[in-house]
Design an enzyme around this catalytic site. Structure first.
Site, PDB file in Angstrom:
ATOM      1  N   ILE A  26       0.860  -1.183   0.000  1.00 36.89           N
ATOM      2  CA  ILE A  26       0.000   0.000   0.000  1.00 36.89           C
ATOM      3  C   ILE A  26       0.898   1.235   0.000  1.00 36.89           C
ATOM      4  O   ILE A  26       2.079   1.161   0.337  1.00 36.89           O
ATOM      5  CB  ILE A  26      -0.982   0.024   1.198  1.00 36.89           C
ATOM      6  CG1 ILE A  26      -0.242  -0.087   2.532  1.00 36.89           C
ATOM      7  CG2 ILE A  26      -2.008  -1.079   1.064  1.00 36.89           C
ATOM      8  CD1 ILE A  26      -1.164  -0.026   3.749  1.00 36.89           C
ATOM      9  N   ASP A  27       0.339   2.369  -0.382  1.00 36.28           N
ATOM     10  CA  ASP A  27       1.116   3.597  -0.521  1.00 36.28           C
ATOM     11  C   ASP A  27       1.697   4.058   0.811  1.00 36.28           C
ATOM     12  O   ASP A  27       1.175   3.730   1.888  1.00 36.28           O
ATOM     13  CB  ASP A  27       0.231   4.722  -1.069  1.00 36.28           C
ATOM     14  CG  ASP A  27      -0.310   4.423  -2.446  1.00 36.28           C
ATOM     15  OD1 ASP A  27       0.316   3.634  -3.168  1.00 36.28           O
ATOM     16  OD2 ASP A  27      -1.368   4.985  -2.797  1.00 36.28           O
ATOM     17  N   LYS A  28       2.731   4.859   0.712  1.00 42.38           N
ATOM     18  CA  LYS A  28       3.392   5.425   1.894  1.00 42.38           C
ATOM     19  C   LYS A  28       2.393   6.077   2.841  1.00 42.38           C
ATOM     20  O   LYS A  28       2.397   5.822   4.049  1.00 42.38           O
ATOM     21  CB  LYS A  28       4.437   6.451   1.457  1.00 42.38           C
ATOM     22  CG  LYS A  28       5.045   7.257   2.603  1.00 42.38           C
ATOM     23  CD  LYS A  28       5.958   8.358   2.091  1.00 42.38           C
ATOM     24  CE  LYS A  28       6.441   9.230   3.244  1.00 42.38           C
ATOM     25  NZ  LYS A  28       7.292  10.355   2.757  1.00 42.38           N
TER      26      LYS A  28
ATOM     27  N   ARG B  84      -7.311   5.952  -5.641  1.00 36.11           N
ATOM     28  CA  ARG B  84      -7.082   7.389  -5.797  1.00 36.11           C
ATOM     29  C   ARG B  84      -7.384   7.838  -7.231  1.00 36.11           C
ATOM     30  O   ARG B  84      -8.024   8.866  -7.459  1.00 36.11           O
ATOM     31  CB  ARG B  84      -5.646   7.724  -5.405  1.00 36.11           C
ATOM     32  CG  ARG B  84      -5.342   7.363  -3.949  1.00 36.11           C
ATOM     33  CD  ARG B  84      -3.848   7.346  -3.653  1.00 36.11           C
ATOM     34  NE  ARG B  84      -3.288   8.682  -3.647  1.00 36.11           N
ATOM     35  CZ  ARG B  84      -1.992   8.937  -3.494  1.00 36.11           C
ATOM     36  NH1 ARG B  84      -1.123   7.939  -3.364  1.00 36.11           N
ATOM     37  NH2 ARG B  84      -1.552  10.187  -3.497  1.00 36.11           N
TER      38      ARG B  84
END
Length: 345
Positions: free
Chosen positions: A157-159, A260
């Site tokens: 998953i993203d930062k 997103r």
């Protein structure tokens, strides 16, 4: 139900699901040979242990059926293989970083990642990542690869996205989990706070996701399927505020920045998402006390409002379906309460 669709295509691009898929048709003149030995000669950088784990987990199939390690390939057999990606060619420094471990057994562990932690070491982020922490924590396991590569991860998953990740502790579990990601049988639920109020209570967004030609960091939806990878997001509105909405998103596929990009595509960028335009006032008049209110909300949550809320899958050894939930982090809860109070005024 709202429905946004396009045609499926298999372009190459980034993915949050860390597996690779192979299809091999055996030559007509092939002599009988054990399948693990046969594949060792055809798949570079794959160990025999990894292949045997994949066979036992039914991630290797011959003519659409699982086989045993002792199976001998025959001419014109069609072999399909789903494997966790090989480790990246990067030395990883083990770091004693605290991990929020929700669950652990001999085969896997579930980590609740905090926002701000990078998953993989990369340019400008060689230290302090989840992989650095896992390399230390799992340093005595074979999947740690002696401190090199990507220990046991089959997705990411993203930062600045918080929430749940599953990490495998054996080659067998890595193959078993990778197969579930490939088959889209993993259940993943995200909570997102988005700008605007969707008209429909539920919807499905289907649109290829690929990198923007203007900015390689940003993913764009290509509705005609001309580029990128097929991506499907199902959403459900959980609560409507005056200018924003809390939405549950369920991933059918796992592309980089999928939620997103998809939510922006249908006109509802994630709240406070700077990369996708959500860090500006997109609903309501950007002036006066309302402007101050929104700016204070951005300060409370200076990252995209996205949380990996739940994760469900079949366990590699018990073969039972297991499910995990993660509470919303403090910044997310604080912003929701702020919008609730604003609406009540």
């Amino acid at each position: 139900m709202a429905d946004y669709t396009d045609q499926e295509q298999t372009d190459s691009d980034d993915s949050d699901e860390l597996y690779e898929h192979h299809r091999i048709v055996v030559d007509k003149g092939q002599a009988l040979l054990r399948i693990d030995k046969f594949l060792m000669d055809r798949l570079p950088n794959v160990t025999r242990n990894k292949l045997q784990g994949a066979i036992r987990s039914e991630s290797v199939q011959v003519n659409q059926k699982p086989v045993k390690v002792s199976y001998k390939v025959k001419p014109l057999d069609v072999i399909t293989i789903t494997l966790a990606e090989p480790p990246r060619d990067t030395d990883v420094v083990p770091e004693n970083i605290p991990l929020d471990i929700v669950y652990e057994d001999e085969e896997l562990l579930i980590v609740d990642k905090s926002a701000g932690m990078v998953v993989h070491p990369a340019y400008n982020n060689w230290n302090g990542t989840l992989v650095n922490a896992l390399t230390y924590y799992l340093r005595n396991l074979p999947t740690s690869r002696n401190g090199e590569g990507r220990p046991g991860l089959v997705h990411r998953i993203d930062k600045d996205t918080s929430g749940l990740l599953v990490i495998a502790k054996s080659e067998y579990s890595m193959a078993f989990l990778a197969k579930q990601f490939f088959d889209h049988s993993i259940e993943r639920t995200y909570y997102a706070l988005v700008w605007g109020v969707p008209k429909e209570d539920t919807g499905t967004i289907t649109g290829h996701v690929g990198r923007s030609p203007k900015d390689r960091r940003v993913m764009t939806v290509y509705p005609d399927g001309s580029y990128g990878k097929h991506a499907v997001t199902h959403y459900k509105v959980l609560r409507r505020f005056k200018y924003v909405s809390l939405v549950q998103c369920n991933l059918e596929t796992g592309r980089t920045h999928q939620i997103r990009a998809h939510m922006k595509y249908i006109g509802h960028p994630l709240f406070s998402d700077a990369m996708y335009g959500g860090d500006s006032i997109l609903q309501g008049m950007p002036s006066g006390s309302y402007k101050t209110f929104v700016e204070n909300a951005f300060k409370l949550m200076p990252r995209q409002a996205l949380h990996a809320k739940s994760l469900g899958f079949v366990h590699p050894t018990t073969r039972e379906f297991i499910h995990f939930e993660s509470a919303l982090p403090e910044d997310f809860e604080a912003v929701l309460q702020k919008w609730a109070l604003y609406e009540a005024q």
